[in-house]
Write a protein that holds these residues in place. Structure first.
Motif, PDB file in Angstrom:
ATOM      1  N   VAL A  34      26.557  49.020  32.577  1.00  0.00           N
ATOM      2  CA  VAL A  34      27.609  48.689  33.583  1.00  0.00           C
ATOM      3  C   VAL A  34      27.228  48.297  35.103  1.00  0.00           C
ATOM      4  CG1 VAL A  34      28.976  50.516  35.348  1.00  0.00           C
ATOM      5  CG2 VAL A  34      29.011  50.757  32.364  1.00  0.00           C
ATOM      6  N   VAL A  35      27.822  48.047  35.930  1.00  0.00           N
ATOM      7  CA  VAL A  35      27.088  47.282  36.953  1.00  0.00           C
ATOM      8  C   VAL A  35      27.529  47.848  38.737  1.00  0.00           C
ATOM      9  CG1 VAL A  35      25.897  46.097  38.779  1.00  0.00           C
ATOM     10  CG2 VAL A  35      25.833  45.928  35.963  1.00  0.00           C
ATOM     11  N   GLU A  36      27.486  48.769  39.377  1.00  0.00           N
ATOM     12  CA  GLU A  36      28.123  48.868  40.765  1.00  0.00           C
ATOM     13  C   GLU A  36      27.487  47.896  41.856  1.00  0.00           C
ATOM     14  OE1 GLU A  36      29.778  52.255  41.320  1.00  0.00           O
ATOM     15  OE2 GLU A  36      29.600  53.174  39.298  1.00  0.00           O
ATOM     16  N   ALA A  37      28.259  47.153  42.488  1.00  0.00           N
ATOM     17  CA  ALA A  37      28.007  46.463  43.321  1.00  0.00           C
ATOM     18  C   ALA A  37      29.451  46.220  44.580  1.00  0.00           C
ATOM     19  CB  ALA A  37      26.960  45.220  43.505  1.00  0.00           C
ATOM     20  N   GLY A  38      28.717  46.432  45.935  1.00  0.00           N
ATOM     21  CA  GLY A  38      30.011  45.908  46.810  1.00  0.00           C
ATOM     22  C   GLY A  38      30.829  46.969  46.742  1.00  0.00           C
ATOM     23  N   GLY A  39      31.369  47.286  45.729  1.00  0.00           N
ATOM     24  CA  GLY A  39      32.263  48.139  45.543  1.00  0.00           C
ATOM     25  C   GLY A  39      33.341  47.643  44.285  1.00  0.00           C
ATOM     26  N   SER A  88      24.855  31.685  38.966  1.00  0.00           N
ATOM     27  CA  SER A  88      23.511  32.414  38.890  1.00  0.00           C
ATOM     28  C   SER A  88      23.284  32.702  38.089  1.00  0.00           C
ATOM     29  CB  SER A  88      24.746  33.783  39.640  1.00  0.00           C
ATOM     30  OG  SER A  88      23.415  35.036  39.565  1.00  0.00           O
ATOM     31  N   PRO A  89      21.531  33.038  37.917  1.00  0.00           N
ATOM     32  CA  PRO A  89      20.880  33.501  36.677  1.00  0.00           C
ATOM     33  C   PRO A  89      21.707  34.979  36.091  1.00  0.00           C
ATOM     34  CG  PRO A  89      20.016  33.634  37.856  1.00  0.00           C
ATOM     35  CD  PRO A  89      20.808  32.909  39.046  1.00  0.00           C
ATOM     36  N   SER A  90      21.842  35.469  37.209  1.00  0.00           N
ATOM     37  CA  SER A  90      22.602  37.394  36.773  1.00  0.00           C
ATOM     38  C   SER A  90      24.169  37.062  36.504  1.00  0.00           C
ATOM     39  CB  SER A  90      22.142  37.628  37.482  1.00  0.00           C
ATOM     40  OG  SER A  90      22.976  39.190  37.998  1.00  0.00           O
ATOM     41  N   LEU A  91      24.379  37.780  35.427  1.00  0.00           N
ATOM     42  CA  LEU A  91      26.043  37.388  35.042  1.00  0.00           C
ATOM     43  C   LEU A  91      26.387  38.969  35.985  1.00  0.00           C
ATOM     44  CD1 LEU A  91      28.232  36.716  32.728  1.00  0.00           C
ATOM     45  CD2 LEU A  91      27.887  38.308  31.562  1.00  0.00           C
ATOM     46  N   ALA A  92      26.528  39.987  35.955  1.00  0.00           N
ATOM     47  CA  ALA A  92      26.632  40.800  36.838  1.00  0.00           C
ATOM     48  C   ALA A  92      26.752  40.330  37.958  1.00  0.00           C
ATOM     49  CB  ALA A  92      25.694  41.824  37.098  1.00  0.00           C
ATOM     50  N   ALA A  93      26.295  39.516  39.076  1.00  0.00           N
ATOM     51  CA  ALA A  93      25.996  39.070  40.526  1.00  0.00           C
ATOM     52  C   ALA A  93      27.098  38.133  40.444  1.00  0.00           C
ATOM     53  CB  ALA A  93      24.318  38.439  40.655  1.00  0.00           C
ATOM     54  N   PRO A 134      40.858  43.800  41.380  1.00  0.00           N
ATOM     55  CA  PRO A 134      40.298  45.082  41.197  1.00  0.00           C
ATOM     56  C   PRO A 134      39.332  45.709  40.280  1.00  0.00           C
ATOM     57  CG  PRO A 134      42.874  45.012  40.501  1.00  0.00           C
ATOM     58  CD  PRO A 134      41.931  43.406  40.520  1.00  0.00           C
ATOM     59  N   GLY A 135      39.168  45.294  39.323  1.00  0.00           N
ATOM     60  CA  GLY A 135      38.145  45.897  38.851  1.00  0.00           C
ATOM     61  C   GLY A 135      38.035  47.668  37.832  1.00  0.00           C
ATOM     62  N   PRO A 136      37.585  47.768  37.485  1.00  0.00           N
ATOM     63  CA  PRO A 136      36.554  47.223  36.778  1.00  0.00           C
ATOM     64  C   PRO A 136      37.225  46.005  35.844  1.00  0.00           C
ATOM     65  CG  PRO A 136      37.004  49.426  35.365  1.00  0.00           C
ATOM     66  CD  PRO A 136      38.041  49.267  36.828  1.00  0.00           C
ATOM     67  N   VAL A 137      35.584  44.906  35.500  1.00  0.00           N
ATOM     68  CA  VAL A 137      36.216  43.819  34.278  1.00  0.00           C
ATOM     69  C   VAL A 137      35.215  43.954  33.986  1.00  0.00           C
ATOM     70  CG1 VAL A 137      36.081  41.045  34.463  1.00  0.00           C
ATOM     71  CG2 VAL A 137      36.827  42.386  36.817  1.00  0.00           C
ATOM     72  N   THR A 138      35.897  43.614  32.074  1.00  0.00           N
ATOM     73  CA  THR A 138      34.789  43.937  30.917  1.00  0.00           C
ATOM     74  C   THR A 138      34.533  42.502  30.949  1.00  0.00           C
ATOM     75  OG1 THR A 138      35.107  45.636  30.375  1.00  0.00           O
ATOM     76  CG2 THR A 138      34.466  44.223  28.623  1.00  0.00           C
ATOM     77  N   VAL A 139      32.886  41.820  30.350  1.00  0.00           N
ATOM     78  CA  VAL A 139      32.932  40.742  30.153  1.00  0.00           C
ATOM     79  C   VAL A 139      32.014  40.732  28.230  1.00  0.00           C
ATOM     80  CG1 VAL A 139      32.850  39.459  32.107  1.00  0.00           C
ATOM     81  CG2 VAL A 139      30.540  40.488  31.480  1.00  0.00           C
ATOM     82  N   SER A 140      32.204  40.392  27.847  1.00  0.00           N
ATOM     83  CA  SER A 140      31.354  40.409  25.972  1.00  0.00           C
ATOM     84  C   SER A 140      32.336  39.149  25.855  1.00  0.00           C
ATOM     85  CB  SER A 140      31.806  41.607  25.390  1.00  0.00           C
ATOM     86  OG  SER A 140      31.845  42.065  24.080  1.00  0.00           O
ATOM     87  N   PRO A 141      31.101  39.049  24.305  1.00  0.00           N
ATOM     88  CA  PRO A 141      31.171  37.921  23.397  1.00  0.00           C
ATOM     89  C   PRO A 141      32.706  38.678  22.722  1.00  0.00           C
ATOM     90  CG  PRO A 141      28.612  38.425  23.392  1.00  0.00           C
ATOM     91  CD  PRO A 141      28.952  39.500  24.556  1.00  0.00           C
ATOM     92  N   ALA A 142      32.667  39.641  22.572  1.00  0.00           N
ATOM     93  CA  ALA A 142      33.752  40.441  21.507  1.00  0.00           C
ATOM     94  C   ALA A 142      35.001  41.351  22.510  1.00  0.00           C
ATOM     95  CB  ALA A 142      33.743  41.268  20.418  1.00  0.00           C
ATOM     96  N   SER A 143      35.236  40.669  23.810  1.00  0.00           N
ATOM     97  CA  SER A 143      36.192  41.066  24.550  1.00  0.00           C
ATOM     98  C   SER A 143      37.561  40.188  24.543  1.00  0.00           C
ATOM     99  CB  SER A 143      35.756  41.490  25.886  1.00  0.00           C
ATOM    100  OG  SER A 143      35.344  40.431  26.851  1.00  0.00           O
TER     101      SER A 143
END
Length: 433
Positions: A12-17, A131-136, A148-157
């Protein structure tokens, strides 16, 4: 495998709200060709991919969602006020306002993003972020699209339509052959250099619920192709000559495709068959449709190598051998009922996908006592479709219990899931809690 062993790693990554949930991030690294990543933003026109060079997002700025303000106008009291004042339906005005707000907020040029790890460039009407960073990358996409999020990313999602070959459980040999087909599509230059011809058609036969249609969807997604599904009403017509025209039209459209396309004839035996000696007008029509189908298949790959035909059937004995001979359908594959190991594989993938999609730090869908091998051993004769239905029933029972009592329901345990699975052998609708 117990329930605790089923749980994927979630970062779980939180950045900029903004909050991003990355499920099984270690599985996202890719080498060679780019492949899609499942996520929550397809309705906003966003595509996420990963390759050896890093992560990329393509945002189609012509796609937008109605903001909350517009939804209020479209369906609430404000819509009624507009109706009375201006004499127009509030929903219509609300939609127009939504379009104006969304278009006014849409950036006309790449936005200045605070994160230097993300680069943005224009590609026609689209924005492409890297980007080299998926979260960024996902945080930047959320900023641009207003998600608005939260947003989920996943190979199985992904949803069913986004299934990939990696998501198909219990069919390793068939998946391997489908991967080869996908590779042949992605490397036409190599195929041309060797004068090699990939399969023009694939016939999938087997019992209902074994995943034949899903395999066709997975192949299309693996290739990056569009899926054109043909069903009985689109071809067969009561008026003389119309059925023949319909099949000709379908193949004429296929020949015009300029991007990879999977042409799926689902339930092939009910769409196109061959009767031999026609004793009545209906038999003559069926023979005529079958004859046109054979003629079109004879030359389709030469006319358009971007198209591959997939046909599925539960009754291969009802399909005349001349329709599916080599040269028309070069791969004829049987999709069997899953054995114990295949059932365990399918259940594991389904449960892990649900956990990845729905579980949060404060909520657990499945208990730790799940014993997947034991469930697989107790469900001889069930298919992947049966497992999906059993899970749906178990989820519904828990949701109804919580809705009725107002108290949080405990996670789905081994005994409850086993009851749902064995209950599929009995007739009658499921209980609601």
């Amino acid at each position: 495998m117990t329930g605790s062993g089923l749980r994927p790693a979630v970062e779980v990554v939180e950045a900029g709200g903004h909050v991003v949930r990355i499920v099984d991030g270690h599985l996202l690294a890719a080498e060679g060709d780019a492949r899609p990543i499942g996520h929550d933003l397809p309705h906003r026109g966003v595509e996420l991919t990963v390759d050896a060079g890093g992560y990329r997002a393509r945002w189609s700025r012509d796609t937008f969602s109605l903001p909350a303000l517009a939804r209020v106008f479209a369906g609430g009291a404000a819509g009624g006020a507009l109706l009375r004042l201006l004499g127009l339906p509030g929903a219509v005005l609300g939609t127009l306002i939504a379009v104006g707000v969304a278009r006014g907020a849409r950036p006309a040029c790449p936005a200045d993003l605070a994160d230097p790890a993300v680069t943005v460039r224009e590609d026609g009407p689209d924005l492409v972020l890297s980007s080299p960073s998926l979260a960024a990358l996902v945080v930047a996409v959320m900023e641009l699209t207003g998600a608005p999020g939260p947003v989920t990313v996943s190979p199985a999602s992904g949803v069913a339509e986004g299934v990939r070959l990696a998501d198909v459980g219990g069919l390793p040999d068939i998946v391997a052959q489908f991967r080869d087909v996908a590779v042949s599509f992605r490397h036409p230059d190599v195929m041309a250099r060797w004068g090699a011809t990939r399969p023009q058609g694939i016939l999938l036969s087997g019992p209902p619920g074994t995943g034949k249609t899903m395999l066709a969807q997975a192949l299309a997604n693996e290739i990056g192709a569009g899926l054109r599904e043909i069903r009985t009403p689109e071809i067969l017509d009561k008026w003389v000559g119309n059925s023949e025209k319909n099949i000709q039209r379908i193949f004429a459209e296929a020949r015009e495709q300029r991007s990879p396309t999977v042409l799926l004839f689902d339930e092939f035996d009910s769409i196109i068959s061959y009767t031999g000696a026609a004793l009545d007008a209906a038999g003559q029509m069926i023979n005529a449709v079958a004859g046109i189908f054979k003629q079109e298949m004879n030359t389709l790959i030469e006319a358009n190598p971007n198209v591959i035909v997939v046909a599925t059937t539960n009754f291969p004995d009802r399909v005349d051998a001349s329709l599916v001979r080599s040269g028309r359908f070069d791969l004829k594959l049987t999709v069997p009922l899953p054995g114990p190991q295949a059932r365990a594989d399918i259940l594991t993938r389904l449960v892990r996908a649900l956990i990845a999609r729905h579980e949060t730090p404060g909520f657990r869908m499945f208990a730790d006592d799940l014993d997947i091998p034991a469930l697989a051993a107790a469900t001889t004769g069930l298919t992947g479709a049966d497992f999906k239905e059993a899970l749906r029933r178990a989820q519904l029972a828990k949701a109804m219990r919580e809705a009725r009592t107002g108290a949080p329901a405990p996670p789905i345990g081994h005994a409850e899931l086993l009851e749902a699975l064995t209950g599929l052998r009995l007739a009658g609708p499921p209980a609601l809690g």
